[in-house]
Design an enzyme around this catalytic site. Structure first.
Site, PDB file in Angstrom:
ATOM      1  N   SER A 141     -33.969 -21.594 -36.852  1.00  0.00           N
ATOM      2  CA  SER A 141     -34.663 -21.705 -35.568  1.00  0.00           C
ATOM      3  C   SER A 141     -33.806 -22.198 -34.417  1.00  0.00           C
ATOM      4  O   SER A 141     -34.106 -21.899 -33.263  1.00  0.00           O
ATOM      5  CB  SER A 141     -35.888 -22.598 -35.726  1.00  0.00           C
ATOM      6  OG  SER A 141     -35.517 -23.848 -36.259  1.00  0.00           O
TER       7      SER A 141
ATOM      8  N   ASP B 255     -48.299 -32.138 -42.532  1.00  0.00           N
ATOM      9  CA  ASP B 255     -49.658 -31.952 -42.017  1.00  0.00           C
ATOM     10  C   ASP B 255     -50.126 -30.504 -42.143  1.00  0.00           C
ATOM     11  O   ASP B 255     -51.301 -30.232 -42.375  1.00  0.00           O
ATOM     12  CB  ASP B 255     -49.740 -32.397 -40.558  1.00  0.00           C
ATOM     13  CG  ASP B 255     -48.778 -31.610 -39.694  1.00  0.00           C
ATOM     14  OD1 ASP B 255     -47.563 -31.886 -39.770  1.00  0.00           O
ATOM     15  OD2 ASP B 255     -49.220 -30.707 -38.969  1.00  0.00           O
TER      16      ASP B 255
ATOM     17  N   LYS C 280     -36.945 -21.089 -28.853  1.00  0.00           N
ATOM     18  CA  LYS C 280     -37.948 -21.504 -27.872  1.00  0.00           C
ATOM     19  C   LYS C 280     -37.894 -20.711 -26.570  1.00  0.00           C
ATOM     20  O   LYS C 280     -38.895 -20.583 -25.860  1.00  0.00           O
ATOM     21  CB  LYS C 280     -37.754 -22.992 -27.547  1.00  0.00           C
ATOM     22  CG  LYS C 280     -38.130 -23.929 -28.688  1.00  0.00           C
ATOM     23  CD  LYS C 280     -39.632 -24.093 -28.774  1.00  0.00           C
ATOM     24  CE  LYS C 280     -40.003 -25.179 -29.782  1.00  0.00           C
ATOM     25  NZ  LYS C 280     -41.473 -25.317 -29.897  1.00  0.00           N
TER      26      LYS C 280
ATOM     27  N   GLY D  90     -43.582 -34.901 -43.053  1.00  0.00           N
ATOM     28  CA  GLY D  90     -44.595 -34.476 -42.077  1.00  0.00           C
ATOM     29  C   GLY D  90     -45.299 -33.218 -42.535  1.00  0.00           C
ATOM     30  O   GLY D  90     -45.229 -32.190 -41.879  1.00  0.00           O
TER      31      GLY D  90
ATOM     32  N   GLU E 252     -42.096 -27.210 -43.933  1.00  0.00           N
ATOM     33  CA  GLU E 252     -42.204 -28.435 -43.143  1.00  0.00           C
ATOM     34  C   GLU E 252     -41.283 -29.517 -43.695  1.00  0.00           C
ATOM     35  O   GLU E 252     -40.936 -29.494 -44.874  1.00  0.00           O
ATOM     36  CB  GLU E 252     -43.624 -28.996 -43.251  1.00  0.00           C
ATOM     37  CG  GLU E 252     -44.662 -28.228 -42.494  1.00  0.00           C
ATOM     38  CD  GLU E 252     -46.030 -28.869 -42.672  1.00  0.00           C
ATOM     39  OE1 GLU E 252     -46.684 -29.100 -41.655  1.00  0.00           O
ATOM     40  OE2 GLU E 252     -46.434 -29.127 -43.828  1.00  0.00           O
TER      41      GLU E 252
ATOM     42  N   SER F 212     -39.735 -33.126 -25.291  1.00  0.00           N
ATOM     43  CA  SER F 212     -38.456 -33.826 -25.224  1.00  0.00           C
ATOM     44  C   SER F 212     -37.399 -33.018 -25.962  1.00  0.00           C
ATOM     45  O   SER F 212     -36.285 -33.459 -26.145  1.00  0.00           O
ATOM     46  CB  SER F 212     -38.584 -35.218 -25.847  1.00  0.00           C
ATOM     47  OG  SER F 212     -39.090 -35.094 -27.164  1.00  0.00           O
TER      48      SER F 212
END
Lengths: 339, 339
Positions: free
Chosen positions: B320, B225, B68, B223, B219, B93
């Site tokens: 990650s 999606d 990130k 989840g 994923e 968060s």
């Protein structure tokens, strides 16, 4: 009780063969493309904690999970074809057992590993999976060195002890060559000390390239036989020490190793189990690496020496391995401790 | 309920700005000497498990413990001097909160981070330690995106959302450039998928260099999606999913991200929590690295796809991040599970 003094005396001339920088360089050539060239990690958080610039040589990423592969492979590769054909024998309940089995497999040499019959099932299985023929002994009634010597004689095997051997020492020194190649200059070096294979090899490599580097061996507080030996000027034997640093709980340093430590090492310091646990957690939480307690010795000493470092000093630290049972590791990560 | 669609629509023209390989290369130049060039690890044991040659890009070793940092730094560095003087705001968060605070500190930009008031104390403290001004909200009665937009308007701050932003996407793609530089050729690539910042950025970088590479997003099973969205040809919203992969439990992928995924990604697959735990343990036990559950998504899918790999295939996997509370991590390492 027979010790490796007698063992060494039975296989070596009185003036013990002493490896030098040429032997370490020759070992590096043998290990080229076989051992991992492990990464050197840095961390600003660790630098702050130690008040210096730290370079962590990650032998926990080595084949078999520890630096031991280097010495074992080098020692077997240095044998004559005839010796390799006959096979090798060693005794170890730790990382050296797997390292010899693994190196033997790669070099097509049969390996016999003498392990206590109550050794952890996981370690026995790992050694067998690498092709090692495990020979059990009762550590309360039998002597592993005697068994090793007997098997060597009876079966024509060559004994590759865990640290008290010139080719093992030379092999262990190759990690330091790589660290120097990457960090270039270092002012101080911290290395874990058990029997002295890693420390002697590292000291040969470091001193040859950096005559003024300060070389510090680090022992578990409960097993400071090396520190005592350096002070006394002779090898001191202690009762089997109790420490979570299970790779460094030896009763005395090796006879090939000691003169090298006397000549090349500046100081030997100790780390407590509580300091090792705190360091192990630091590695997991901040650097995201799994380091076994023995592997934390160097860093624990560096963190404790913050007042002796000057901010710009470049400090090398060898993380010797990462082999720790996950149950035990989890306890170290979570048990309350106030190190 | 307002979603980031409306948010994006209010700050971007109708045709969403779409980053390309030039933007990823520009991001790499900005990050040069600032982000860690993280190591690429290999493991013969992992190769056997997956039936292919695996290259693990270790973003768990990135500054702040996750990829990130790349996107956050790139987005702030790409602002005008005036914008940087005024400061930035974000909501998160997780790892993006710390990344923005850290990047802001390095670039001399004040950062406001909107966090739920019941966020873990550790994460709040870490964000504050990097200099982030934490603004709390009640996640049961308030909407963080509305608060972000309001603060941006009232205080003249620039909003840097966690993934739905061209400069964030371009920054995340830089890890892939480094992986390609080291591995040279890759046949397949597995990348974790939450909102799609890392996957979109990686896909841009990978496809530009290797037109035939097979790119797979992964994923959490609970989840999926993204998988649904790719099938439906439009962004599908799902209720907040429950998975231990807390970095990937989004309700929908980003609007800047989706068209990139549609064009460049070959498939989206899922991993169960049990598979993630087994993979997390594998990393600790065999590779000696700490990887958070979200970071295990790519490897879990690679291990599950063993029958689809051909032995000589070269497979890239992005790990990650490694930010996981030690208590929680210990439970994953030891709780009985039969993945």
């Amino acid at each position: 009780m027979p010790s490796s003094i007698q063992l060494a005396a039975s296989t070596e001339p009185d003036d013990l063969a002493r490896p030098g920088i040429d032997d370490v360089v020759a070992a590096a050539a043998r290990l080229q493309g076989v051992a991992h060239r492990t990464p050197v990690l840095t961390s600003r958080t660790a630098d702050k904690k130690a008040g210096a610039q730290l370079f962590f040589k990650c032998e926990n990423f080595q084949r078999g999970g520890a630096f031991k592969f280097r010495g074992a492979y080098n020692a077997i590769a240095a044998l004559t074809d005839e010796q390799r054909r006959r096979g090798v024998v060693t005794y170890s309940s730790g990382n050296h057992a797997q390292a010899v089995a693994y190196a033997g497999k790669l070099l097509g040499t049969s390996t016999t590993i003498i392990m206590p019959k109550d050794a952890p099932a996981l370690k026995i299985r790992a050694t067998q999976e690498y092709g090692g023929q495990v020979q059990f002994y009762d550590r309360y009634t039998e002597n592993r060195e005697e068994i090793g010597r007997r098997l060597a004689q009876e079966r024509g095997l060559t004994l590759i002890p865990p640290y008290d051997h010139p080719d093992v020492i030379a092999g262990q020194g190759t990690a330091m060559l790589e660290l120097l190649d990457e960090a270039q200059h270092l002012d101080v070096l911290y290395v874990p000390l058990g029997g002295g294979g890693l420390l002697a090899g590292s000291a040969i490599a470091a001193r040859a390239h950096l005559p003024n580097i300060r070389i510090i061996g680090v022992e578990p507080e409960a097993g400071n036989d090396g520190q005592q030996s350096l002070k006394a000027g002779k090898i001191i034997h202690i009762p089997a020490p109790k420490s979570i640093a299970d790779g460094a709980v030896v009763t005395h340093v090796g006879h090939h190793n000691f003169p090298i430590l006397q000549d090349l090492v500046d100081d030997i310091v100790t780390a407590s189990d509580a300091e090792l646990v705190a360091t192990l957690r630091f590695f997991a939480e901040r650097m995201k690496i799994v380091v076994e307690p023995t592997g934390c010795l160097g860093a624990a000493a560096a963190f404790a020496s913050v007042n002796q470092h000057r901010g710009q000093q470049r400090v090398g630290i060898i993380l010797s391995g990462g082999n720790v049972d996950l149950e035990r590791y989890s306890k170290f990560l979570t048990e309350s401790s106030h190190a």
